[in-house]
Structures are given as structure tokens and as C-alpha cells.
Design a protein around this motif. Structure first.
Motif, short mmCIF file in Angstrom:
data_model
loop_
_atom_site.label_atom_id
_atom_site.label_comp_id
_atom_site.label_asym_id
_atom_site.label_seq_id
_atom_site.Cartn_x
_atom_site.Cartn_y
_atom_site.Cartn_z
N HIS A 79 0.82 -1.21 0.00
CA HIS A 79 0.00 0.00 0.00
C HIS A 79 0.85 1.26 0.00
O HIS A 79 1.96 1.27 0.51
N MET A 90 -5.13 5.11 2.16
CA MET A 90 -4.17 4.17 1.61
C MET A 90 -4.80 3.42 0.46
O MET A 90 -6.01 3.22 0.40
N HIS A 113 3.55 0.76 2.94
CA HIS A 113 3.56 -0.33 3.92
C HIS A 113 3.02 -1.60 3.29
O HIS A 113 2.37 -1.57 2.26
N MET A 115 0.28 -4.49 3.69
CA MET A 115 -1.01 -4.57 4.36
C MET A 115 -1.42 -6.02 4.42
O MET A 115 -1.71 -6.64 3.40
CU LIG Z 1 -2.72 -0.23 4.04
#
Ligand SMILES: [Cu+2]
Length: 178
Positions: A79, A90, A113, A115
Motif C-alpha cells: 500500500h 491508503m 507499507h 497490508m
Molecule cells: Cu494499508
């Protein structure tokens, strides 16, 4: 040695704890070095968790993180955070994340990041969660996320609960202070 006060012991204990959180070992794959892989404990019943890590490309060719998978997650995505009508949201990076040569790419809270979704179990502080990264050139790379406290902002960060509050550290119940 009865001169060692309780406070000194407490300070030593706190030091030992702040130095103790295990940070994942670097994982090398071709020209890539993956380090500082971590996540956060999931509060009651949460079915999603972020994954954070640092990827360094020591080579001269670009690579790309194309996907991620984890046994514990029914679904895992890469993400990014982006503004959408003035709101930070996001969204999945469908084409993955470029890892340019000579660059270090950091996935961290508030930014890009991993996810992990549809979690089949809770993350508890101290857990190591195995995930597999899929790179375009370097191929599959297995890393484990070191699970930190719920409020941690970085690996090894004890979060907002503070180091000195023994009552909040059931994991250290084996260490008795008298
Ligand atoms: Cu995320």
C-alpha cells in the motif's frame, strides 16, 4: 553487595528491556538487503496489520517489489498513502514498488507499507510473523516481521505504554522485582 538500590536495578532492568527487542536480522537476496522488518501487535479482534521494512538496493540495476504473501493473512498487498479530496487514504500499489539502484526504500507508518488482511490469528508483541516478498529480479525473499507494541512507531519502540510500567509487561512476569 547490598548497596545496589532498587532504583539502580530498575534502571538496569529498563535498559535491558530497551536494548532487548529483537530486530530482524538483515536478509540478503542478490543485490537487495532487507532489514528492520516489523509489525505491531493487533488489538482485540483486528483483522488487518501493517508490515514495515527497509529495502536497500546495493546493485546497479533497478528491482521492484511486486507482491507480498503471508500464511497468516488471507490477503496481502503493498500500500501507499495518498491524498484523496484532502483526506489521507491508503491504496494498493498495483504495479508494486520500485527499488532503484543505490537507493534505500523504507516502508514505515504513515507511508508505504505492507497490508496484511483477513488475519487468521492475532499478532502479539514478541511474535515473529513470516512473510514472503516477491521481487521482479531478486525473486522470493522470506523475512519475518518482529511484532512490537500496539503503539510502536519504529522497531524496538515500546510505544506509549512506557518501559517502566511493570504491570503492562506480562511478558516479563518471569522477572520478579522485590
Ligand atoms: Cu494499508
Amino acid at each position: 553487595m547490598k548497596t545496589i538500590s532498587k532504583n539502580v536495578l530498575l534502571a538496569a532492568f529498563a535498559l535491558a528491556i530497551s536494548a532487548a527487542p529483537a530486530v530482524a536480522d538483515d536478509v540478503k537476496a542478490g543485490d537487495l538487503v532487507v532489514s528492520q522488518a516489523w509489525s505491531r501487535a493487533t488489538p482485540g479482534g483486528a483483522k488487518v496489520a501493517g508490515g514495515y521494512l527497509t529495502i536497500e538496493n546495493k546493485g546497479t540495476a533497478a528491482d521492484r517489489l511486486v507482491s507480498v504473501s503471508a500464511d497468516i493473512a488471507g490477503k496481502a498487498e503493498i500500500h501507499e498513502m495518498a491524498m484523496d479530496n484532502g483526506v489521507m487514504k491508503m491504496r494498493p500499489l498495483d504495479k508494486g514498488l520500485a527499488i532503484d539502484p543505490g537507493k534505500t526504500v523504507k516502508l514505515a507508518p504513515g507511508g508505504n507499507h505492507l497490508m496484511l488482511q483477513e488475519l487468521k490469528g492475532a499478532f502479539k508483541q514478541g511474535d515473529k510473523v513470516p512473510v514472503t516478498l516477491q521481487f521482479e529480479k531478486a525473486g522470493k525473499v522470506a523475512v519475518s516481521l518482529d511484532v512490537q507494541s500496539v503503539g510502536a512507531q519504529a522497531p524496538g519502540d515500546a510505544g506509549h505504554s512506557g518501559h517502566m510500567d511493570m504491570k503492562k509487561m506480562p511478558d516479563h512476569s518471569g522477572m520478579k522485582m522485590k
